[in-house]
Design a protein around this motif. Sequence first.
Motif, PDB file in Angstrom:
ATOM      1  N   TYR A  58      -0.894  16.425  -1.740  1.00 52.46           N
ATOM      2  CA  TYR A  58      -1.361  15.946  -3.018  1.00 52.46           C
ATOM      3  C   TYR A  58      -2.646  15.198  -3.330  1.00 52.46           C
ATOM      4  O   TYR A  58      -3.041  14.510  -2.584  1.00 52.46           O
ATOM      5  N   GLY A  59      -3.175  15.895  -4.343  1.00 52.34           N
ATOM      6  CA  GLY A  59      -4.468  15.351  -4.447  1.00 52.34           C
ATOM      7  C   GLY A  59      -4.554  13.815  -5.141  1.00 52.34           C
ATOM      8  O   GLY A  59      -5.701  13.049  -4.918  1.00 52.34           O
ATOM      9  N   GLU A  60      -3.501  13.541  -5.796  1.00 51.27           N
ATOM     10  CA  GLU A  60      -3.233  12.212  -6.164  1.00 51.27           C
ATOM     11  C   GLU A  60      -3.354  11.171  -5.093  1.00 51.27           C
ATOM     12  O   GLU A  60      -4.166  10.283  -5.268  1.00 51.27           O
ATOM     13  N   ASN A  61      -2.832  11.555  -4.055  1.00 49.28           N
ATOM     14  CA  ASN A  61      -2.855  10.379  -2.769  1.00 49.28           C
ATOM     15  C   ASN A  61      -4.085  10.670  -2.162  1.00 49.28           C
ATOM     16  O   ASN A  61      -4.543   9.717  -1.468  1.00 49.28           O
ATOM     17  N   ILE A  62      -4.821  11.931  -2.292  1.00 49.52           N
ATOM     18  CA  ILE A  62      -5.935  11.927  -1.758  1.00 49.52           C
ATOM     19  C   ILE A  62      -7.080  10.739  -2.540  1.00 49.52           C
ATOM     20  O   ILE A  62      -7.884  10.170  -1.924  1.00 49.52           O
ATOM     21  N   GLY A  63      -6.870  10.832  -3.741  1.00 49.27           N
ATOM     22  CA  GLY A  63      -7.610  10.029  -4.648  1.00 49.27           C
ATOM     23  C   GLY A  63      -7.222   8.550  -4.212  1.00 49.27           C
ATOM     24  O   GLY A  63      -8.171   7.573  -4.284  1.00 49.27           O
ATOM     25  N   LEU A 123       0.711  -1.280  -0.100  1.00 52.66           N
ATOM     26  CA  LEU A 123       0.103  -0.022  -0.148  1.00 52.66           C
ATOM     27  C   LEU A 123       1.015   1.251   0.137  1.00 52.66           C
ATOM     28  O   LEU A 123       0.407   2.292  -0.540  1.00 52.66           O
ATOM     29  N   SER A 124       1.834   1.067   0.740  1.00 53.56           N
ATOM     30  CA  SER A 124       3.002   2.379   0.703  1.00 53.56           C
ATOM     31  C   SER A 124       3.487   2.488  -0.598  1.00 53.56           C
ATOM     32  O   SER A 124       3.674   3.715  -1.111  1.00 53.56           O
ATOM     33  N   LEU A 125       3.981   1.589  -1.335  1.00 54.83           N
ATOM     34  CA  LEU A 125       4.669   1.730  -2.557  1.00 54.83           C
ATOM     35  C   LEU A 125       3.395   2.347  -3.619  1.00 54.83           C
ATOM     36  O   LEU A 125       3.716   3.013  -4.556  1.00 54.83           O
ATOM     37  N   GLN A 126       2.235   2.014  -3.400  1.00 57.20           N
ATOM     38  CA  GLN A 126       1.185   2.269  -4.327  1.00 57.20           C
ATOM     39  C   GLN A 126       0.836   4.014  -4.104  1.00 57.20           C
ATOM     40  O   GLN A 126       0.766   4.708  -5.207  1.00 57.20           O
ATOM     41  N   HIS A 127       1.131   4.287  -3.079  1.00 57.09           N
ATOM     42  CA  HIS A 127       1.060   5.792  -2.666  1.00 57.09           C
ATOM     43  C   HIS A 127       2.096   6.634  -3.274  1.00 57.09           C
ATOM     44  O   HIS A 127       2.113   7.457  -3.819  1.00 57.09           O
ATOM     45  N   MET A 128       3.440   5.903  -3.359  1.00 63.23           N
ATOM     46  CA  MET A 128       4.648   6.518  -3.848  1.00 63.23           C
ATOM     47  C   MET A 128       4.411   6.474  -5.203  1.00 63.23           C
ATOM     48  O   MET A 128       4.879   7.654  -5.922  1.00 63.23           O
ATOM     49  N   PHE A 129       3.999   5.632  -5.945  1.00 65.62           N
ATOM     50  CA  PHE A 129       3.956   5.754  -7.259  1.00 65.62           C
ATOM     51  C   PHE A 129       3.028   6.541  -7.725  1.00 65.62           C
ATOM     52  O   PHE A 129       2.938   7.379  -8.712  1.00 65.62           O
ATOM     53  N   ALA A 130       1.752   6.948  -6.829  1.00 68.44           N
ATOM     54  CA  ALA A 130       0.783   7.559  -7.278  1.00 68.44           C
ATOM     55  C   ALA A 130       1.258   9.158  -7.342  1.00 68.44           C
ATOM     56  O   ALA A 130       0.994   9.907  -8.180  1.00 68.44           O
TER      57      ALA A 130
END
Length: 429
Positions: free
Chosen positions: A297-302, A21-28
């Motif tokens: 970051y809006g991407e991570n809120i998404g 899940l953390s890597l997913q946020h980093m990629f976002a």
Amino acid sequence: MSQSAVIDIQDKPSTGKMITLSLQHMFAMFGATILVPQLVGLSPAIALLTSGIATIIFLFVTKFQVPAYLGSSFAFIAPITYATAEAGLGGAMIGSLFVALIYFVVALVIRLTGYQWIMRLLPPIVVAPIIIVIGLALSPVAIDMAMNIQVDNQSVYSMKHFSAALVTLAAAVITMMFVRGTISLMPVLVGIIIGYVYSLLIGIVDFTTVKEASFFAIPDFYLPILDYDVVVTANLLLIMMPIAIVTISEHIGHQLVLGKVVDRDFIKEPGLHRSLLGDGLGTFVSGLLGGPPKTTYGENIGVLAVTRVYSIYVIFGAAIAAIGTSFLGKLMALIATIPANVLGGISILLFGIIASSGLRMLVDGNIDFGDKRNLVISSIILVIGIGGAKIHFTDYFELSGMALAAIIGVLLNAVLPYEKKNTSSEHSV
């Protein structure tokens, strides 16, 4: 616990799940965070490093209650470019430090007096046109990067290179429109990857620097350099500091949206003063190390909205992953080989989205353009900002572009009277 949460803010997932899940946020956040420094001449590695550090600072300041990730701010692309031309990268970092000081002051005043005053100072009719200006004023940069290549310090059109921009743009648009799930929240990263692969196929990527790079490398730091020339220092402040009007507004908007996603009121608890202070401290430390100013970051809120995983531990893990990645020399050198045309292609979409988000703010705020006051404020902000108007205080000091538009917008909102609504009986039914 929020009814919709799969993993709530204070819950800790298993180690394996947390890593994923953390890597997913980093990629976002990855694509947008490294794009900003590449557009302004900073190091992508230092942008990653400082994004991780700034996020950890933010989490501490907000008492580990706000699951937000801090990345590179697009609002400062033009100001950093202008500040660098004026005083070099070190001078631009000084400008970032002063921006952070504005956050500190605003956070302190909010702590002492409450937050209602800033909502009145920065209503949608001021903030939205400024956001539109940011996107549209950057559009020539995106088009030039997408269509041209540099030959003897001149931009020369190249259809071959432009095709890479078009492929990148198409990939990002398709990802946004037709892909479902978390991947749809990463159109920047997907577009850059596909555009890069296409660039490899048509032979416009140079791997010389990758071969020479070491596997482990310390990011390039750009220490703040204070020029004791009063003129240069004053110009830095005039270029950088007014943009804080926009980023503070953006911060408030993100806190409101994030609060709706996770079913909390972050404006009240831990408080807007704490989240602004965390954002400001993140920007301050980033400026000390040579990174761009930060923003939530809006991407991570998404990602939070789609996965319903709100765990603060996951955000912390993403920050650690970003810090670790910044020291991978080969990877950072590989990122540096991304052709400017690929970045230009993705910038066409990103800068357009920035401008469109301003339009959306006007719609969501139910702004009535039949009201002459609203029409005047927005019209003047747009023309001054996009037209690049300048005010010369002396032969040396000037205020221009987005900075000037932001200040004038705030002043107009403060002094222009509201229209009196006609409520006479002759118009009643």
